[in-house]
Motif scaffolding. Structure first.
Motif, PDB file in Angstrom:
ATOM      1  N   THR A  53      -5.535   9.992  12.910  1.00  0.00           N
ATOM      2  CA  THR A  53      -4.777   9.952  11.657  1.00  0.00           C
ATOM      3  C   THR A  53      -5.329   8.892  10.700  1.00  0.00           C
ATOM      4  OG1 THR A  53      -3.164   8.490  12.715  1.00  0.00           O
ATOM      5  CG2 THR A  53      -2.626  10.839  12.643  1.00  0.00           C
ATOM      6  N   LEU A  54      -6.325   8.138  11.157  1.00  0.00           N
ATOM      7  CA  LEU A  54      -7.016   7.218  10.247  1.00  0.00           C
ATOM      8  C   LEU A  54      -7.669   7.991   9.100  1.00  0.00           C
ATOM      9  CD1 LEU A  54      -8.109   4.243   9.811  1.00  0.00           C
ATOM     10  CD2 LEU A  54     -10.121   4.977  11.102  1.00  0.00           C
ATOM     11  N   LEU A  55      -8.127   9.202   9.395  1.00  0.00           N
ATOM     12  CA  LEU A  55      -8.762  10.042   8.377  1.00  0.00           C
ATOM     13  C   LEU A  55      -7.733  10.959   7.748  1.00  0.00           C
ATOM     14  CD1 LEU A  55     -12.041  11.097  10.204  1.00  0.00           C
ATOM     15  CD2 LEU A  55     -11.851   9.565   8.244  1.00  0.00           C
ATOM     16  N   TRP A  56      -7.890  11.203   6.475  1.00  0.00           N
ATOM     17  CA  TRP A  56      -6.859  11.967   5.789  1.00  0.00           C
ATOM     18  C   TRP A  56      -7.444  12.644   4.554  1.00  0.00           C
ATOM     19  CZ3 TRP A  56      -2.429  13.810   7.012  1.00  0.00           C
ATOM     20  CH2 TRP A  56      -1.465  14.129   6.053  1.00  0.00           C
ATOM     21  N   THR A  71      -6.641   5.974   5.904  1.00  0.00           N
ATOM     22  CA  THR A  71      -5.296   5.461   5.695  1.00  0.00           C
ATOM     23  C   THR A  71      -4.859   4.716   6.951  1.00  0.00           C
ATOM     24  OG1 THR A  71      -3.033   6.047   5.090  1.00  0.00           O
ATOM     25  CG2 THR A  71      -4.184   7.586   6.532  1.00  0.00           C
ATOM     26  N   ILE A  72      -3.668   4.135   6.902  1.00  0.00           N
ATOM     27  CA  ILE A  72      -3.154   3.430   8.073  1.00  0.00           C
ATOM     28  C   ILE A  72      -2.853   4.474   9.152  1.00  0.00           C
ATOM     29  CG2 ILE A  72      -1.350   1.910   8.938  1.00  0.00           C
ATOM     30  CD1 ILE A  72      -3.088   0.660   6.725  1.00  0.00           C
ATOM     31  N   PRO A  73      -3.462   4.356  10.335  1.00  0.00           N
ATOM     32  CA  PRO A  73      -3.267   5.394  11.356  1.00  0.00           C
ATOM     33  C   PRO A  73      -1.997   5.186  12.166  1.00  0.00           C
ATOM     34  CG  PRO A  73      -4.781   3.756  12.162  1.00  0.00           C
ATOM     35  CD  PRO A  73      -4.408   3.325  10.774  1.00  0.00           C
ATOM     36  N   ASN A  74      -1.562   6.253  12.782  1.00  0.00           N
ATOM     37  CA  ASN A  74      -0.542   6.169  13.819  1.00  0.00           C
ATOM     38  C   ASN A  74      -1.203   5.515  15.039  1.00  0.00           C
ATOM     39  OD1 ASN A  74       0.940   6.971  16.241  1.00  0.00           O
ATOM     40  ND2 ASN A  74       2.124   8.268  14.881  1.00  0.00           N
ATOM     41  N   GLU A  75      -0.540   4.512  15.611  1.00  0.00           N
ATOM     42  CA  GLU A  75      -1.180   3.760  16.705  1.00  0.00           C
ATOM     43  C   GLU A  75      -1.514   4.653  17.897  1.00  0.00           C
ATOM     44  OE1 GLU A  75       1.740   0.777  17.328  1.00  0.00           O
ATOM     45  OE2 GLU A  75       1.330  -0.197  15.423  1.00  0.00           O
ATOM     46  N   ILE A  94       4.955  13.287   3.532  1.00  0.00           N
ATOM     47  CA  ILE A  94       6.184  12.705   3.003  1.00  0.00           C
ATOM     48  C   ILE A  94       7.063  13.805   2.405  1.00  0.00           C
ATOM     49  CG2 ILE A  94       7.114  11.117   1.273  1.00  0.00           C
ATOM     50  CD1 ILE A  94       5.798   9.750   3.660  1.00  0.00           C
ATOM     51  N   GLU A 113       1.898  15.829   9.236  1.00  0.00           N
ATOM     52  CA  GLU A 113       3.119  15.276   8.681  1.00  0.00           C
ATOM     53  C   GLU A 113       2.883  14.807   7.251  1.00  0.00           C
ATOM     54  OE1 GLU A 113       5.859  15.430  10.150  1.00  0.00           O
ATOM     55  OE2 GLU A 113       5.475  15.576  12.299  1.00  0.00           O
ATOM     56  N   LEU A 173       3.687   8.569  -2.681  1.00  0.00           N
ATOM     57  CA  LEU A 173       2.352   8.570  -2.089  1.00  0.00           C
ATOM     58  C   LEU A 173       2.318   9.461  -0.849  1.00  0.00           C
ATOM     59  CD1 LEU A 173      -0.493   7.271  -2.060  1.00  0.00           C
ATOM     60  CD2 LEU A 173       0.476   5.446  -0.663  1.00  0.00           C
ATOM     61  N   PHE A 174       1.287  10.265  -0.737  1.00  0.00           N
ATOM     62  CA  PHE A 174       1.043  11.152   0.406  1.00  0.00           C
ATOM     63  C   PHE A 174       2.095  12.266   0.487  1.00  0.00           C
ATOM     64  CE2 PHE A 174      -2.162   8.376   1.112  1.00  0.00           C
ATOM     65  CZ  PHE A 174      -2.747   8.375   2.363  1.00  0.00           C
ATOM     66  N   ALA A 186       0.843  -1.200   0.000  1.00  0.00           N
ATOM     67  CA  ALA A 186       0.000   0.000   0.000  1.00  0.00           C
ATOM     68  C   ALA A 186       0.874   1.244   0.000  1.00  0.00           C
ATOM     69  CB  ALA A 186      -0.914  -0.003   1.218  1.00  0.00           C
ATOM     70  N   ALA A 187       1.995   1.147   0.698  1.00  0.00           N
ATOM     71  CA  ALA A 187       2.888   2.306   0.766  1.00  0.00           C
ATOM     72  C   ALA A 187       3.548   2.580  -0.572  1.00  0.00           C
ATOM     73  CB  ALA A 187       3.961   2.072   1.817  1.00  0.00           C
TER      74      ALA A 187
END
Lengths: 119, 366
Positions: free
Chosen positions: B133-136, B124-128, B215, B213, B183-184, B12-13
């Motif tokens: 951060t799940l939403l973007w 997206t994959i969230p910060n734990e 990339i 944050e 990506l991102f 995915a990344a």
């Protein structure tokens, strides 16, 4: 159109690379040139996602990460390094998980670790 | 299972979110705006784009929003993309299963005369430690366009990906991640452009996201220009980014050639990226991609791509090459299935382990 021969020359230069690796085995270089592009991708070890608490997006973030876990203990002993292990292992823990780093990059990281992993 | 999830995250990344099908640009239309609301392509389709979706589908279907179940006012456009993939991946240590979401994202555009407000919101994959951060929202911007068709002048301000490169929907191995548009890596900025069937020019000034944050950690500018000569298109591009710890200056060329007889489109991109590190040291990287797309039957096309990345042209055995094959099938309007295969080699197999994957991707466009 002058760009075309320039690009062609660059690609030829890429194919006819020098025979020696003179890159600095230094923490800042290794982070920015090797670890960040391959590991700090959007959904992995970026500043945003920080999978497993690992942030390799910048030298400062990587320093904090390396200081908090045994990725590269400053013992000068490669076998102590979790980082070298996950870069070379062939099992489930192999990283990066979308394709390995070149052996030459791993050797540069090992050279830095043997030097005591200064950061 | 953990391995499958990890592989999923990695792919995915690297995947990138689909931008457009530039394969159609020379084979059918001449501009991205012929099928997309955006003059730079990607995102929501216009009426012609929806008709193309219907025409390309094996079994047709209503190509409009939610299959026509809800009629929207003319000034409002809604849509979304959902992508999943499954298969097997070998990151260098042997094959493992992979099953993962690639994209779950909604798009909205509201028009008032020649001005549009455009935004997307996705998962997206969230910060734990930070579940929000799940939403973007990768993109949100205001755009002015001279003509409804997207041709002519346009200007844009907000958060978006500076127009650069081939902008392929294919998940190229190297040209995006190492070529300036990973990506991102969207940034805040302003862009002006000029688009006609014969030529286009896009100039963007950008600053990195100070609030979330990203990339892209640099501030800079990107330029992409393209000139078409019938079924041949050649482009030039340059990009500069002054980051917190490095400066990247890069330039390159793009080209596309449509071959009428065999119905094949050739696309190519080559770049040199000069990177200077604040802590000392510099390097020149080379990144290139060649893609052949064959429209061999209605509702299908086949891609064969060759990628090259050299992380330092002065250092031996750090170059990487890849062969990619993608088979696209459009069974019904809104739907796409892609069989994707890739083999990556380091120094042609002499510089490290090979990596590879074989995946099926399902794409549903709302």
């Amino acid at each position: 159109m002058r760009l075309v021969p320039v690009l062609a020359l660059a690609l030829i230069a890429s194919a006819c690379a020098a025979e020696t690796d003179e890159r600095p085995a230094e923490f800042a270089y290794i982070v920015k040139a090797i670890l960040a592009p391959s590991c700090a991708t959007a959904t992995c070890h970026s500043a945003r996602t920080q999978r497993e608490g690992v942030d390799l997006s910048s030298v400062a973030a990587a320093r904090a990460t390396f200081d908090s876990r045994p990725l590269a203990p400053q013992t000068g002993e490669p076998n102590d390094s979790e980082l070298l292990f996950i870069l070379r292992t062939s099992g489930e823990q192999r990283m990066p998980i979308d394709g390995p780093l070149p052996d030459a990059d791993i050797a540069l990281i090992e050279q830095w670790i043997i030097a005591g992993a200064p950061r | 299972m953990k391995r499958a999830i990890l592989i999923a995250l990695a792919i995915a990344a690297t995947a990138g979110i689909a931008q457009a099908y530039p394969q159609y640009q020379l084979s059918r239309e001449q501009t991205c705006g012929a099928c997309h609301l955006s003059p730079t392509g990607g995102g929501l389709l216009n009426d012609n784009g929806e008709l193309t979706d219907e025409d390309d589908a094996k079994w047709g279907g209503d190509p409009t929003f939610l299959h026509g179940a809800k009629e929207l006012p003319e000034w409002l456009h809604l849509g979304g993309d959902v992508r999943f993939a499954a298969g097997a991946s070998n990151p260098g240590g042997g094959f493992g299963p992979a099953l993962f979401p690639m994209q779950i994202e909604g798009h909205v555009q509201a028009d008032r005369g020649p001005v549009s407000v455009v935004a997307d919101l996705g998962f997206t994959i969230p910060n734990e430690d930070t579940p929000i951060t799940l939403l973007w929202s990768r993109s949100h911007y205001v755009e002015w366009h001279q003509q409804e068709s997207g041709e002519g002048l346009y200007a844009r301000a907000g958060r978006f990906m500076p127009t650069y490169g081939l902008r392929l929907a294919e998940h190229t191995a190297y040209t995006r991640r190492f070529g300036g548009t990973p990506l991102f890596s969207e940034a805040y900025g302003a862009s002006v452009g000029w688009v006609t069937p014969g030529a286009e020019l896009h100039l963007t000034g950008f600053v990195h996201d100070r609030w979330q944050e990203s990339i892209e950690d640099g501030d800079g500018a990107a330029l992409h220009a393209e000139k078409r000569f019938g079924k041949l298109s050649v482009g030039a591009q340059g990009r500069y980014a002054n980051g917190a710890e490095d400066v990247r200056t890069q330039g390159g060329a793009t080209a596309k050639l449509w071959l009428d007889g065999p119905e094949v489109l050739l696309s190519a991109e080559a770049q040199v990226v000069h990177q200077k590190f604040d802590a000392g040291g510099k390097r020149n990287q080379a990144v290139a991609y060649l893609l052949a797309t064959w429209f061999f039957a209605h509702s299908y096309f086949l891609d064969v791509g060759l990628g090259h990345y050299d992380e330092d042209v002065k250092v031996p055995d750090v170059d990487r090459d890849t062969v990619e094959v993608n088979l696209h099938w459009f069974p019904k309007a809104h739907m796409e299935l892609v069989l994707m295969g890739r083999l990556q080699m380091i120094a042609l197999g002499q510089g490290g382990d090979n990596a590879s994957y074989g995946l099926v991707q399902f794409h549903y466009r709302m």
